[in-house]
Write a protein that holds these residues in place. Structure first.
Motif, PDB file in Angstrom:
ATOM      1  N   PHE A 245       0.835  -1.200   0.000  1.00 36.02           N
ATOM      2  CA  PHE A 245       0.000   0.000   0.000  1.00 36.02           C
ATOM      3  C   PHE A 245       0.871   1.252   0.000  1.00 36.02           C
ATOM      4  CE2 PHE A 245      -2.238   3.291   2.428  1.00 36.02           C
ATOM      5  CZ  PHE A 245      -3.281   3.518   1.551  1.00 36.02           C
TER       6      PHE A 245
ATOM      7  N   TRP B 232       0.737   4.117  -2.720  1.00 34.53           N
ATOM      8  CA  TRP B 232       0.392   5.461  -2.263  1.00 34.53           C
ATOM      9  C   TRP B 232       1.332   6.477  -2.892  1.00 34.53           C
ATOM     10  CZ3 TRP B 232      -3.304   7.723   0.801  1.00 34.53           C
ATOM     11  CH2 TRP B 232      -3.018   8.995   1.301  1.00 34.53           C
TER      12      TRP B 232
ATOM     13  N   LEU C 237       0.543   9.222  -5.741  1.00 34.66           N
ATOM     14  CA  LEU C 237       0.883  10.600  -5.382  1.00 34.66           C
ATOM     15  C   LEU C 237       1.737  11.228  -6.481  1.00 34.66           C
ATOM     16  CD1 LEU C 237       0.107  11.872  -2.684  1.00 34.66           C
ATOM     17  CD2 LEU C 237       2.428  11.520  -1.906  1.00 34.66           C
TER      18      LEU C 237
ATOM     19  N   LEU D  22       1.050  11.614   7.972  1.00 39.10           N
ATOM     20  CA  LEU D  22      -0.153  10.819   7.790  1.00 39.10           C
ATOM     21  C   LEU D  22      -0.281   9.810   8.939  1.00 39.10           C
ATOM     22  CD1 LEU D  22      -2.142  11.052   5.554  1.00 39.10           C
ATOM     23  CD2 LEU D  22      -1.066   9.153   4.430  1.00 39.10           C
TER      24      LEU D  22
ATOM     25  N   PHE E 224      -7.569   8.492   6.132  1.00 42.83           N
ATOM     26  CA  PHE E 224      -6.596   7.427   5.912  1.00 42.83           C
ATOM     27  C   PHE E 224      -6.861   6.256   6.861  1.00 42.83           C
ATOM     28  CE2 PHE E 224      -2.299   5.728   6.858  1.00 42.83           C
ATOM     29  CZ  PHE E 224      -2.013   5.235   5.605  1.00 42.83           C
TER      30      PHE E 224
ATOM     31  N   TRP F 134      -5.538  14.420  -0.506  1.00 44.94           N
ATOM     32  CA  TRP F 134      -4.268  14.633   0.208  1.00 44.94           C
ATOM     33  C   TRP F 134      -3.372  15.583  -0.565  1.00 44.94           C
ATOM     34  CZ3 TRP F 134      -1.237  14.096   4.357  1.00 44.94           C
ATOM     35  CH2 TRP F 134       0.119  13.918   4.205  1.00 44.94           C
TER      36      TRP F 134
ATOM     37  N   LEU G  74      -5.720  14.968   5.770  1.00 45.83           N
ATOM     38  CA  LEU G  74      -6.893  14.107   5.625  1.00 45.83           C
ATOM     39  C   LEU G  74      -7.705  14.087   6.906  1.00 45.83           C
ATOM     40  CD1 LEU G  74      -5.424  11.070   3.666  1.00 45.83           C
ATOM     41  CD2 LEU G  74      -7.010  12.764   2.820  1.00 45.83           C
TER      42      LEU G  74
END
Lengths: 497, 495, 129
Positions: free
Chosen positions: A401, A405, A409, B70, B134, B186, B192
């Motif tokens: 993940f 991500w 991005l 995050l 998230f 984001w 977030l």
């Protein structure tokens, strides 16, 4: 002590190299393994020290035989190769405890000395490619690792004779690739008169219009593209991974292609730099389409495989597509994703191939039909496959993940909308092939004639689960890996512009 | 006990419960006792948090920073509190019911069932108390994966293909759309965190807002907005307690809860109403609402009919969010609770009928009401609540929604709400009518199920299958009188 | 133009050899011939490197009293290494060919592929039955 710490960079390569011939002299099954294990752990310790040292006090430059660069060979350690060294030696350190039983099962017991010799040479080569700061030296180490890898793959012939043809094909393509690389290096040398990478980067600056430089660039990228199985030069990979002994697949799948990616990164960013003349163009017009094709064709091919090792081999082709895609994005986030995925993909594929090795130990071949209903009989092994499979899909809280991500991005930062959607679409293909296995293992009916199957021994499960736990740990606390990868990306893009 | 501690416990208790259940797998009584104790303790902890929240505090717990900037973060706010209460409270009832059902039908793999159930509840708690999008997304995915074995429980070809569709659609939409939307947010907003009033104001081109909203709405597959609703009927292959869990307790509620969260805390109601970015959603939700009701009428299988009813009811909540007014959001949030109570009752009744008679088709259920009066009475009450008749809880949420539509001057929406109420009557009441007003079938003993009350000429399911739906039916009635308190609790989210 | 081509005849030779080598690797089905092609291909690179090192009028770089121009010795040394690598590759390649011949009874790619395909079909049929 200070003498020793001064020579750490060379120990990283010299110790595995020198212990390799020693290993070939050892008789029996246990001793060669013990030596390889000790060397791997030692290499791992060194690479940790190197990373710490680099993070603390900056790049290390080691002059081989005290010959100052650019004339002598320089070992140069910065954050990126310290990180790659850590991946290689770390995987080796985890794979070897696992290897004993698996290799004993799959490789001729009279050949264990030779087997582990080849293994150590392969390790040497991979570490050497990574640590050296000399372009020609890269070629030499690359060939050391490749030649030993051919031998290691061919060692699977006791299980399935197709390992021989797989090794042969890899040998032919690998040699062509390495030769292309050396042609490229030769062309660069012709123009600049140096082989030292840092020096090369300096002298090449004003030569962007030089045709020899351009040709050299193309030769290097294509040569390494072959080695890293960049689509469509991946044809050697599926068979090689499928028929190699399990331990070899674990080791090669997690490290060999990664090292080639490292070399590509090194040349793209340290030597040429994205702002350098024609280089930026290749990102968008060559790497990007190839990466996307790899993601889709690799995953689609994986869906149709019945042999699980081959299934994950095709998945590797797709995953390498992600790695190349990160390069193609050309921004910090994308490059971070590439570097992260070097590590993350090593964790996923290491765990998956280890688990398949456990299955192979118990039932021989690893086909989708063979594993039906095995989830109940080998609960730990298949829980590991499920866990690492989730990571491969890119489910949140796994390392997969984190990579995705950053990739998305990066795509969004470039406003490449379709690319972002393609990334997620291709992860959905991964759902299909991973779920095919999970469904067969947990909800399938055991084929007739298969007796009760025992769970794999603890000696193999422990390293396997170490990898699986790492998949989740670094997926939840990605601070360490992302900060290293981010630092690498920043250095690369900073030095290039 | 500090509130942060309590917050952590809401995740830990069901997880540890899952482990304990795994260890106690060999002893069914112990295993089920653990399930019940875990559920009760969890509910107690959630209630203790409820007191904090109604006092106006917002307990926060930052767990770990996954990627710089995050964090995994838990934060209790009123909406999450409501969902947390619903999920943990109904888990107790549903557990009781599961014991009766799973034993009554002699299901296999019961330990796996209870473990996955506990994990699903843990992830629901994570969704309820997530402090940013998230964190919510992570638990959202865990919930999908942990419920997959439950849907595939029967392990036959039908269950496998149903579960495949379930997983495929939920993972597909969440990774395909929702993840992209989250990363877009984001990139645009740089955060977030759930913030009242939203985080997107001036951060994103208003013309792009509807697209981002669409990515979210279709990405939240659990909310079953058409055309991504197919997983819900497909998941009907699961045992009934699972259906109850999916429809009332955790999964679909997690979906619409996420919808509300996104609308309130990511976009902000005001931003949406100013830009009109959610205008299209009103029509998609209305369409889903009516279409699903119409499909429901055509289904003869009771569970399938209830499944389509759920799809339709979920769109009420999405509609509330799409209206982008405080009344709409309140109505939607209230509907999470009222629909949960009603739908879990309906499903438990359907299960009870199946346990007692092994019948699944509505056309076969002639006169069963005379044999199973308690089950059918509970069914009747829940159906009335879903239709929206006073004095049952469902009437309040529809009331608020209608008010919101009137407020916004959308006459068509009011018409949709009215038509759909009529459709609700058309698909829910026939069963009650058939049950009570048709002659009873000739008595025949079915299965090995113990039938309490046989002396009185009744043929009810085991007690554990009958009491829970009666309790939740009673809940529908009680909530009607206490709806005010819930609205008071929710008031802060609309400022 | 023609002068330029003739002046660089050794480069043309290198390219010529390179293409011949690659062509053999790609087009021949005989495993031994493939290795031969690989060798020709590698040899062309050796020639390329040696050409690079040559300085017009230079002699071997041996220190004498007289001031002289030397050819660049470095590429020659490099290519020694590359030759060693090439020998190792060839040896390993032939070793593999021997093993392949032992187990498949052929060194023709087509025959081997046909055998493997037949095996695959058997495996698939077994899996289906």
């Amino acid at each position: 002590m200070s003498l020793l710490s001064e020579h750490i960079p060379v120990l990283q390569v010299a110790v595995p190299l020198l212990s390799a011939p020693l290993c070939s002299l050892l008789r029996g099954v246990r001793l060669p393994w013990l030596l390889a294990l000790a060397v791997s752990w030692f290499a791992f310790a060194i690479s940790i020290l190197l990373l710490i040292q680099v993070m603390d006090s900056g790049d290390i430059s080691y002059h081989m035989g005290n010959w100052a660069p650019p004339f002598g060979i320089e070992y140069r350690v910065d954050v990126i190769n310290a990180f790659v060294l850590l991946i290689i030696s770390g995987i080796s350190a985890v794979a070897l405890p696992y290897a004993r039983l698996s290799v004993a099962h799959e490789v001729d017991p009279r050949r264990h000395g030779q087997f582990y010799t080849a293994y150590l040479l392969c390790l040497t080569g991979l570490l050497g490619v990574t640590i050296t700061g000399d372009a020609f030296n890269i070629f030499v180490f690359l060939e050391i690792s490749s030649l030993s890898a051919y031998v290691l793959i061919a060692a699977g012939a006791r299980q399935d004779r197709r390992a021989l043809t797989a090794a042969y094909n890899y040998l032919v393509l690998g040699t062509v690739g390495a030769t292309f690389f050396v042609i490229g290096v030769g062309l660069l040398y012709m123009v600049t008169g140096t082989l030292n990478i840092a020096d090369l980067a300096e002298r090449i600056r004003p030569l962007a219009d030089n045709r020899a430089v351009q040709a050299g660039f193309a030769f290097i990228i294509i040569g390494m593209g072959l080695k890293l199985a960049m689509f469509p030069m991946h044809t050697w990979l599926p068979n090689a991974y499928t028929y190699a002994p399990s331990t070899v697949t674990v080791f090669l799948a997690s490290t060999a292609t990664k090292v080639s990616v490292y070399v590509v990164l090194r040349f793209l960013f340290t030597v040429f730099g994205p702002a350098y003349g024609f280089v930026g163009l290749t990102f968008e017009y060559i790497f990007l389409p190839l990466a996307i094709l790899a993601m889709f064709i690799g995953s689609t091919a994986a869906i149709y495989q019945t042999n699980l090792k081959r299934l994950f081999a095709y998945s590797s082709v797709a995953q390498l597509g992600y790695i190349v895609l990160g390069i193609a994005l050309g921004n910090i986030a994308g490059l971070t994703a590439t570097v992260l995925h070097l590590f993350n993909h090593a964790l996923m594929k290491g765990a998956l191939f280890m688990a398949l090795g456990c299955v192979a130990l118990r039932i021989g071949a690893v086909s989708i039909n063979g594993v039906r209903g095995l989830g109940r009989e080998m609960p730990w092994t298949f829980a590991a496959i499920a866990g690492a499979g989730l990571s491969l899909i890119g489910v949140p809280s796994t390392v997969g993940f984190i990579s995705k991500w950053y990739l998305i991005l990066g795509a969004l930062e470039n406003s490449w909308w379709p690319v972002a959607l393609l990334i997620v679409a291709s992860s959905l293909l991964a759902v299909i092939y991973v779920w095919k296995i999970i469904e067969a293992a947990y909800f399938g009916v055991a084929p007739e004639g298969r007796g009760p199957v025992a769970e794999a021994p603890l000696e193999m499960l422990a390293p396997l689960w170490l990898m699986v736990v790492a998949n989740f740990y670094f997926g939840i606390d990605a601070d360490l890996t992302t900060s290293v990868a981010g630092k690498v990306a920043a250095t690369f893009l900073g030095s290039g512009s | 006990m500090s509130t942060e501690m309590a917050l952590a416990l809401t995740l830990l208790i069901p997880s540890l419960g899952g482990i304990a259940i795994a260890c106690a797998g060999r002893y069914p009584n112990l295993r089920e006792a653990i399930t019940l104790i875990t559920a009760s303790v969890l509910f107690a902890v959630v209630i203790s948090l409820l007191q904090e929240v109604s006092g106006g505090r917002e307990p926060t717990l930052a767990l770990i920073e996954v990627v710089p900037g995050l964090p995994l973060m838990l934060k209790v706010e009123p909406l999450g509190m409501l969902f947390g209460c619903v999920a943990s409270g109904l888990w107790i009832v549903n557990s009781l019911y599961s014991f009766g059902y799973m034993r009554g039908t002699n299901e296999t793999n019961q330990t796996r069932f209870y473990i996955c159930f506990a994990i699903a509840i843990a992830s629901s708690m994570g969704i309820a108390f997530a402090g940013n999008m998230f964190t919510l997304f992570i638990f959202y995915e865990i919930l999908t994966i942990s419920t997959y074995p439950l849907v595939a429980h029967k392990q036959n070809a039908e269950a496998r293909s149903g579960a495949r569709l379930y997983l495929g659609l939920l993972i597909g939409t969440s990774i395909g759309f929702q993840l992209v939307a989250i990363i877009w947010t984001w990139v645009a907003a740089g955060t977030l965190d759930f913030t009242i009033g939203g985080i997107l104001r001036d951060k994103i081109d208003p013309t792009m807002l509807p697209i981002l909203l669409a990515l979210y709405m279709f990405g939240i597959g659990k909310a079953a907005l058409m055309p991504f609703h197919r997983w819900l009927p497909a998941a009907m292959v699961a045992p009934t307690p699972v259906s109850a869990l999916l429809h009332a307790v955790a999964v679909v509620k997690a979906g619409v809860f996420t919808v509300l969260k996104v609308v309130i805390y990511i976009f902000g109601i005001e931003l949406l109403s100013e830009t009109g970015a959610s205008g299209w959603l009103i029509w998609v939700a209305s369409f889903t609402l009516l279409a699903a009701s119409l499909v429901a009428i055509s289904k003869d299988n009771l569970k399938a009919r209830l499944a389509y009813s759920t799809i339709s009811q979920l769109s009420y909540i999405i509609l509330g969010a799409a209206l982008a007014s405080s009344l709409g959001v309140l109505g939607g949030a209230l509907h999470i609770a009222t629909h949960a109570l009603g739908k879990i009752t309906l499903f438990m009744c359907a299960g009870a009928i199946y346990v007692a008679t092994h019948k699944t088709k509505i056309s076969d259920m002639q006169g069963l009401g005379r044999l199973m009066p308690f089950t059918f009475a509970a069914f009747c009450i829940a159906a009335l609540s879903i239709i929206g008749l006073p004095p049952f809880a469902g009437s309040w949420s529809k009331w608020y929604l209608a008010l919101a539509a009137a407020d916004a001057g959308r006459v068509l929406v009011i018409a949709v709400l009215m038509i759909s109420s009529l459709l609700n009557v058309a698909y829910l009441m026939p069963l009650v009518a058939r049950g009570f007003f048709r002659p009873a079938p000739p008595r025949q003993p079915v299965g090995a199920a113990v039938t309490p009350g046989a002396r009185f000429g009744l043929a009810e399911a085991p007690l554990l299958c009958v009491i829970p739906p009666c309790l939740t039916a009673l809940g529908c009635l009680v909530l009607f009188f206490y709806a005010d308190e819930v609205v008071d609790l929710l008031r802060p989210i609309v400022g | 133009m023609l002068d330029a081509i003739i002046a660089h005849y050794n480069y043309w030779l290198v390219i010529f050899l390179m293409m011949i080598g690659l062509y053999i690797v790609i087009s021949r089905g005989n495993l031994v011939k493939k290795i031969v092609g690989l060798n020709i291909f590698q040899t062309s690179v050796f020639l390329l490197y040696i050409t690079l090192g040559k300085v017009n009028g230079g002699t071997a770089p041996i220190l004498t009293d007289k001031p002289e121009t030397f050819s660049n010795p470095l590429p020659h040394v490099l290519i020694l290494t590359a030759i060693v690598v090439g020998v190792a590759t060839t040896a390993l390649g032939f070793a593999l060919v021997v093993r392949i011949r032992e187990s498949y009874g052929s060194i023709e790619e087509d025959d081997i592929l046909a055998t493997e395909r037949a095996e695959d079909e058997i495996a698939v049929n077994e899996a289906l039955s």
